[in-house]
Design an enzyme around this catalytic site. Structure first.
Site, PDB file in Angstrom:
ATOM      1  N   ASP A  13       0.820  -1.226   0.000  1.00 44.49           N
ATOM      2  CA  ASP A  13       0.000   0.000   0.000  1.00 44.49           C
ATOM      3  C   ASP A  13       0.844   1.262   0.000  1.00 44.49           C
ATOM      4  O   ASP A  13       0.439   2.300   0.540  1.00 44.49           O
ATOM      5  CB  ASP A  13      -0.970   0.028   1.205  1.00 44.49           C
ATOM      6  CG  ASP A  13      -1.782  -1.236   1.297  1.00 44.49           C
ATOM      7  OD1 ASP A  13      -2.309  -1.655   0.271  1.00 44.49           O
ATOM      8  OD2 ASP A  13      -1.850  -1.822   2.397  1.00 44.49           O
ATOM      9  N   LYS A  16       2.434   2.277  -5.174  1.00 42.45           N
ATOM     10  CA  LYS A  16       3.112   1.806  -6.398  1.00 42.45           C
ATOM     11  C   LYS A  16       2.256   2.086  -7.636  1.00 42.45           C
ATOM     12  O   LYS A  16       2.773   2.441  -8.682  1.00 42.45           O
ATOM     13  CB  LYS A  16       3.379   0.294  -6.310  1.00 42.45           C
ATOM     14  CG  LYS A  16       4.320  -0.094  -5.189  1.00 42.45           C
ATOM     15  CD  LYS A  16       4.441  -1.596  -5.059  1.00 42.45           C
ATOM     16  CE  LYS A  16       3.198  -2.287  -4.537  1.00 42.45           C
ATOM     17  NZ  LYS A  16       2.800  -1.961  -3.170  1.00 42.45           N
ATOM     18  N   LYS A  18       0.104   4.469  -8.296  1.00 42.98           N
ATOM     19  CA  LYS A  18       0.205   5.860  -8.756  1.00 42.98           C
ATOM     20  C   LYS A  18       1.518   6.079  -9.493  1.00 42.98           C
ATOM     21  O   LYS A  18       1.556   6.674 -10.570  1.00 42.98           O
ATOM     22  CB  LYS A  18       0.095   6.835  -7.576  1.00 42.98           C
ATOM     23  CG  LYS A  18       0.538   8.219  -8.026  1.00 42.98           C
ATOM     24  CD  LYS A  18       0.527   9.335  -7.052  1.00 42.98           C
ATOM     25  CE  LYS A  18       1.279  10.502  -7.703  1.00 42.98           C
ATOM     26  NZ  LYS A  18       1.103  11.775  -7.043  1.00 42.98           N
ATOM     27  N   GLY A  40      -4.341  -3.814  -4.431  1.00 41.88           N
ATOM     28  CA  GLY A  40      -5.308  -2.776  -4.794  1.00 41.88           C
ATOM     29  C   GLY A  40      -4.517  -1.550  -5.181  1.00 41.88           C
ATOM     30  O   GLY A  40      -3.967  -0.876  -4.320  1.00 41.88           O
ATOM     31  N   HIS A  41      -4.381  -1.309  -6.470  1.00 40.85           N
ATOM     32  CA  HIS A  41      -3.577  -0.181  -6.937  1.00 40.85           C
ATOM     33  C   HIS A  41      -4.509   0.956  -7.367  1.00 40.85           C
ATOM     34  O   HIS A  41      -5.287   0.818  -8.296  1.00 40.85           O
ATOM     35  CB  HIS A  41      -2.649  -0.628  -8.078  1.00 40.85           C
ATOM     36  CG  HIS A  41      -1.586  -1.587  -7.599  1.00 40.85           C
ATOM     37  ND1 HIS A  41      -0.783  -2.309  -8.435  1.00 40.85           N
ATOM     38  CD2 HIS A  41      -1.202  -1.917  -6.348  1.00 40.85           C
ATOM     39  CE1 HIS A  41       0.051  -3.051  -7.712  1.00 40.85           C
ATOM     40  NE2 HIS A  41      -0.196  -2.835  -6.438  1.00 40.85           N
ATOM     41  N   ARG A 144       2.546 -28.402  -8.287  1.00 40.19           N
ATOM     42  CA  ARG A 144       2.386 -28.869  -9.673  1.00 40.19           C
ATOM     43  C   ARG A 144       1.005 -29.443  -9.956  1.00 40.19           C
ATOM     44  O   ARG A 144       0.839 -30.334 -10.757  1.00 40.19           O
ATOM     45  CB  ARG A 144       3.493 -29.876 -10.036  1.00 40.19           C
ATOM     46  CG  ARG A 144       4.871 -29.224  -9.978  1.00 40.19           C
ATOM     47  CD  ARG A 144       5.949 -30.192  -9.744  1.00 40.19           C
ATOM     48  NE  ARG A 144       5.815 -30.800  -8.431  1.00 40.19           N
ATOM     49  CZ  ARG A 144       6.667 -31.654  -7.917  1.00 40.19           C
ATOM     50  NH1 ARG A 144       7.711 -32.032  -8.615  1.00 40.19           N
ATOM     51  NH2 ARG A 144       6.478 -32.148  -6.709  1.00 40.19           N
ATOM     52  N   GLN A 226       2.119  -5.781  -3.310  1.00 42.46           N
ATOM     53  CA  GLN A 226       2.432  -5.921  -1.874  1.00 42.46           C
ATOM     54  C   GLN A 226       3.758  -5.200  -1.578  1.00 42.46           C
ATOM     55  O   GLN A 226       4.058  -4.231  -2.241  1.00 42.46           O
ATOM     56  CB  GLN A 226       2.484  -7.394  -1.442  1.00 42.46           C
ATOM     57  CG  GLN A 226       1.126  -8.080  -1.448  1.00 42.46           C
ATOM     58  CD  GLN A 226       0.698  -8.531  -2.822  1.00 42.46           C
ATOM     59  OE1 GLN A 226       1.425  -9.204  -3.517  1.00 42.46           O
ATOM     60  NE2 GLN A 226      -0.496  -8.175  -3.237  1.00 42.46           N
ATOM     61  N   THR A 303      -9.951  -4.798   0.685  1.00 42.23           N
ATOM     62  CA  THR A 303     -10.809  -5.394   1.718  1.00 42.23           C
ATOM     63  C   THR A 303     -11.548  -4.355   2.557  1.00 42.23           C
ATOM     64  O   THR A 303     -12.431  -4.713   3.331  1.00 42.23           O
ATOM     65  CB  THR A 303      -9.955  -6.241   2.689  1.00 42.23           C
ATOM     66  OG1 THR A 303      -8.967  -5.368   3.260  1.00 42.23           O
ATOM     67  CG2 THR A 303      -9.268  -7.391   1.986  1.00 42.23           C
ATOM     68  N   ARG A 307      -5.999   0.183   8.118  1.00 44.53           N
ATOM     69  CA  ARG A 307      -4.573  -0.146   8.170  1.00 44.53           C
ATOM     70  C   ARG A 307      -3.975   0.378   9.472  1.00 44.53           C
ATOM     71  O   ARG A 307      -4.328   1.472   9.921  1.00 44.53           O
ATOM     72  CB  ARG A 307      -3.840   0.492   6.991  1.00 44.53           C
ATOM     73  CG  ARG A 307      -4.324  -0.025   5.651  1.00 44.53           C
ATOM     74  CD  ARG A 307      -3.570   0.650   4.502  1.00 44.53           C
ATOM     75  NE  ARG A 307      -4.135   0.242   3.218  1.00 44.53           N
ATOM     76  CZ  ARG A 307      -4.332   1.043   2.182  1.00 44.53           C
ATOM     77  NH1 ARG A 307      -3.992   2.314   2.259  1.00 44.53           N
ATOM     78  NH2 ARG A 307      -4.848   0.589   1.071  1.00 44.53           N
ATOM     79  N   LYS A 333       2.928  10.267  -0.209  1.00 34.88           N
ATOM     80  CA  LYS A 333       2.017  10.753   0.832  1.00 34.88           C
ATOM     81  C   LYS A 333       2.683  11.668   1.861  1.00 34.88           C
ATOM     82  O   LYS A 333       2.302  11.655   3.036  1.00 34.88           O
ATOM     83  CB  LYS A 333       1.325   9.559   1.523  1.00 34.88           C
ATOM     84  CG  LYS A 333       0.343   8.841   0.584  1.00 34.88           C
ATOM     85  CD  LYS A 333      -0.424   7.775   1.296  1.00 34.88           C
ATOM     86  CE  LYS A 333      -1.911   7.968   1.192  1.00 34.88           C
ATOM     87  NZ  LYS A 333      -2.703   6.889   1.769  1.00 34.88           N
ATOM     88  N   ASP A 335       2.259  14.721   2.042  1.00 34.38           N
ATOM     89  CA  ASP A 335       1.221  15.695   2.417  1.00 34.38           C
ATOM     90  C   ASP A 335       0.449  15.271   3.669  1.00 34.38           C
ATOM     91  O   ASP A 335      -0.031  16.116   4.427  1.00 34.38           O
ATOM     92  CB  ASP A 335       0.239  15.883   1.255  1.00 34.38           C
ATOM     93  CG  ASP A 335      -0.335  14.553   0.790  1.00 34.38           C
ATOM     94  OD1 ASP A 335       0.458  13.684   0.370  1.00 34.38           O
ATOM     95  OD2 ASP A 335      -1.572  14.359   0.890  1.00 34.38           O
ATOM     96  N   SER A 415       5.678  12.410  -3.597  1.00 31.13           N
ATOM     97  CA  SER A 415       4.271  12.556  -3.962  1.00 31.13           C
ATOM     98  C   SER A 415       3.536  13.308  -2.852  1.00 31.13           C
ATOM     99  O   SER A 415       3.698  13.016  -1.669  1.00 31.13           O
ATOM    100  CB  SER A 415       3.662  11.167  -4.173  1.00 31.13           C
ATOM    101  OG  SER A 415       2.285  11.279  -4.412  1.00 31.13           O
TER     102      SER A 415
END
Ligand code: IMP
Length: 432
Positions: A13, A16, A18, A40-41, A144, A226, A303, A307, A333, A335, A415
Site C-alpha cells: 500500500d 506503487k 500511482k 489494490g492499486h 504442480r 504488496q 478489503t 490499516r 504521501k 502531504d 508525492s
C-alpha cells in the site's frame, strides 16, 4: 535499454500504482509480475479514481502494452469485472494493449474457499489474509497441480483437470474445515460465463514480448505488488503473502535475465502502515496513529480493512533497499504528515538491552523490538498544491534530506497527493 522495476519497500500500500501510472507515460510496456487480486492499486487522473487489482497500472495510457506475467495468480472473475469496469469508464482495452500469459496460474473459487476456511479455523492466530485465495493458488503452483490460464481455454480437458484437483480440495474443505463440497461441474460452468471475455487477451509468451521490446531499446516497467516486508522468503514470515515481492522476482516471473533489471525503484510512504497480523515495530496505537489513518485514508482498497499506522522506519527501509537492490526511492504521501508538531523517525531498535541497526530476520525477534525514535520538527503548510520540490517548506525538505542521508539512497520522487500532477521530481527516474 534496461528495464525499471517498481517495488514496495514497506508492508504494501505504498502507492506503487500511482507511480507506475505516472512513469508509464514515458515507458512502452508495463509487466505485472506477482501477486493477484490481493493487491489494490489506486490511480487518480483528473480527480477520477480507478482501483486495479490485477490489471497493470499502465492501462490508463491506451498506447502502452500491459502484460500479466506467469508469476501472477489470476482470478478470472475479478479480472473480467476489472475489464468491464474499465470499458464502462470509456477505456477501450484492446487485445493489443492487455496480454495475459497462458502460463499464469488460474486462481479459482476453491482457492478462495480454502483461504477463508483456514483463516476462520486459525481464529486468533490468523494471518489476516485478504481472503482472495492467494496462498492456496501459489501452493497449487508449487505442488504442480495448478491449472494455468491455457487450461481454461481447453474445454476438452478442463473438466477432468477440475475433477482431479477438487478431489483433494474437497477432502480438506469438507473433512477438515466443515465447508460444503465444491462440484467440478459448477466451477466448469462458472468459468464458461467469463472465459470468452478473457480469451482475446491471451498470449503464449510474455518473455518473448518483453525481450523484443528490450531489444528495440524500449522502456519496460516491471510492476510489483504488496511490499518487501510481505515477501515469502524475507518478510515477517509467516505474516507474509505467498509470493516473492522483491525486484528479482520480476526477472523470474517474466522470463528475462536479471541483468536487464538495472533501475530498481523502491516506493515508500513518508510513514508506515501495515494491514493484517504480524509485528510492526513503529506502530502507533495512540491518537497520532489514528490521525495518520484518518488523514491518509488508510483503509484497504481491496478489503476495506483499517490499516495500522506508525512512524517511518528507516531500519526496515534500509533492509528493503538491500534486499531489492533499490537505487532510486519514491516517497509517497508526504502531504499526510502536515500539521504535526513533531515527526518521529525510527533509526534503530532496542533488543534485549542493546541498540541494533539491522532488521532481524527472525519474526519472533521483530515482535520484541522497541523502536528508537528521533523527532524532527513538523510543518504546518498544506503540501497538496506544491508544484516543485523547491517550493516545499524548509522543514519538509529537512525531513526528506534526513531520510536520504540516513539510508544512503537518493529520493528521486516525492508525492504530495493522489493525482498524477501531485508528483514532484528531484531527479527523473528515466535518465536516458
Ligand atoms: P494474502 O496475500 O491475501 O495471502 O495476505 C497475506 C498478508 O499480506 C496479509 O497480512 C495481507 O493483509 C497482506 N497483503 C496482501 N496483499 C496486500 C496488499 O496489496 N497491500 C497490503 N497488504 C497486503
Amino acid at each position: 535499454m534496461s528495464a525499471t522495476v517498481v517495488v514496495g519497500a514497506q508492508w504494501g500500500d505504498e502507492g506503487k500504482g500511482k507511480l507506475i501510472d505516472v512513469l508509464a507515460a514515458s515507458a512502452d510496456m508495463v509487466v505485472r509480475f506477482q501477486g493477484g487480486s490481493n493487491a489494490g492499486h489506486t490511480l487518480v487522473v483528473n480527480g477520477k479514481k480507478t482501483v486495479l487489482h490485477l490489471i497493470p497500472s499502465g492501462i490508463l495510457h491506451p498506447e502502452k502494452m500491459c502484460l500479466i506475467a506467469s508469476g501472477v495468480v489470476v482470478d478470472i472473475f475479478g479480472l473480467a469485472e476489472e475489464i468491464r469496469k474499465l470499458k464502462a469508464a470509456g477505456f477501450s482495452i484492446s487485445p493489443a494493449q492487455l496480454l495475459i500469459s497462458d502460463n499464469a496460474t488460474a486462481l479459482l473459487p476453491y482457492h478462495k474457499a480454502l483461504d477463508q476456511a483456514r483463516e476462520k479455523d486459525l481464529s486468533d492466530g490468523k494471518i489476516g489474509t485478504t481472503g482472495k485465495g492467494i496462498g492456496p493458488a501459489y501452493e497449487d503452483r508449487a505442488a504442480r497441480r495448478a491449472l494455468v490460464m491455457s487450461d481454461l481455454y481447453d474445454n476438452k480437458n478442463l473438466m477432468a483437470k477440475l475433477e482431479f484437483v477438487l478431489k483433494e480440495k474437497n477432502a480438506l474443505l469438507t473433512k477438515l474445515y466443515d465447508v460444503t463440497e465444491i462440484k467440478a461441474k459448477d466451477i466448469y460452468d462458472q468459468i464458461q460465463t467469463v472465459i470468452e471475455e478473457i480469451k482475446p487477451y491471451r498470449t503464449a509468451d510474455v518473455s518473448l514480448l518483453v525481450a523484443q521490446k528490450l531489444k528495440l531499446n524500449r522502456r519496460v516497467l516491471f510492476e510489483g505488488a504488496q511490499g518487501t516486508l510481505l515477501d515469502i522468503h524475507h518478510g515477517t514470515y509467516p505474516y507474509v503473502t505467498s509470493s516473492s515481492t522483491l525486484a528479482g522476482a520480476g526477472s523470474i516471473s517474466a522470463g528475462v535475465g536479471p541483468h536487464h533489471l538495472s533501475k530498481i525503484v523502491g516506493v515508500f510512504k513518508a510513514y508506515c502502515t501495515r494491514v493484517g497480523s504480524g509485528p510492526f515495530p513503529t506502530e502507533l496505537t495512540n491518537d497520532v496513529g489514528a490521525r495518520i489513518q484518518k488523514e491518509g485514508h488508510e483503509f484497504g482498497s481491496t478489503t476495506g480493512r483499517a490499516r495500522r499506522c506508525g512512524w517511518l522506519d528507516l531500519v526496515a527501509l534500509k533492509y528493503a533497499i538491500r534486499l531489492n537492490g533499490i537505487n532510486s526511492l519514491a516517497m509517497m504521501k508526504l502531504d499526510v504528515l502536515s500539521d504535526h508538531e513533531q515527526l518521529g523517525i525510527c533509526t534503530g531498535y532496542k533488543l534485549n538491552g542493546e541498540i541494533i541497526h539491522e532488521f532481524p530476520t527472525s519474526t519472533e525477534l521483530v515482535s520484541q523490538l522497541e523502536p528508537v525514535i528521533e523527532y524532527l520538527p513538523g510543518w504546518k503548510e498544506d503540501l497538496t498544491q506544491v508544484k516543485a520540490i523547491k517550493d516545499l517548506p524548509m522543514k519538509a525538505l529537512a525531513y526528506i534530506d534526513f531520510v536520504t542521508r540516513h539510508v544512503g539512497c537518493p529520493i528521486d520522487v516525492v508525492s504530495v497527493g493522489p493525482d498524477r500532477d501531485q508528483t514532484l521530481w528531484i531527479k527523473p527516474v528515466f535518465q536516458d
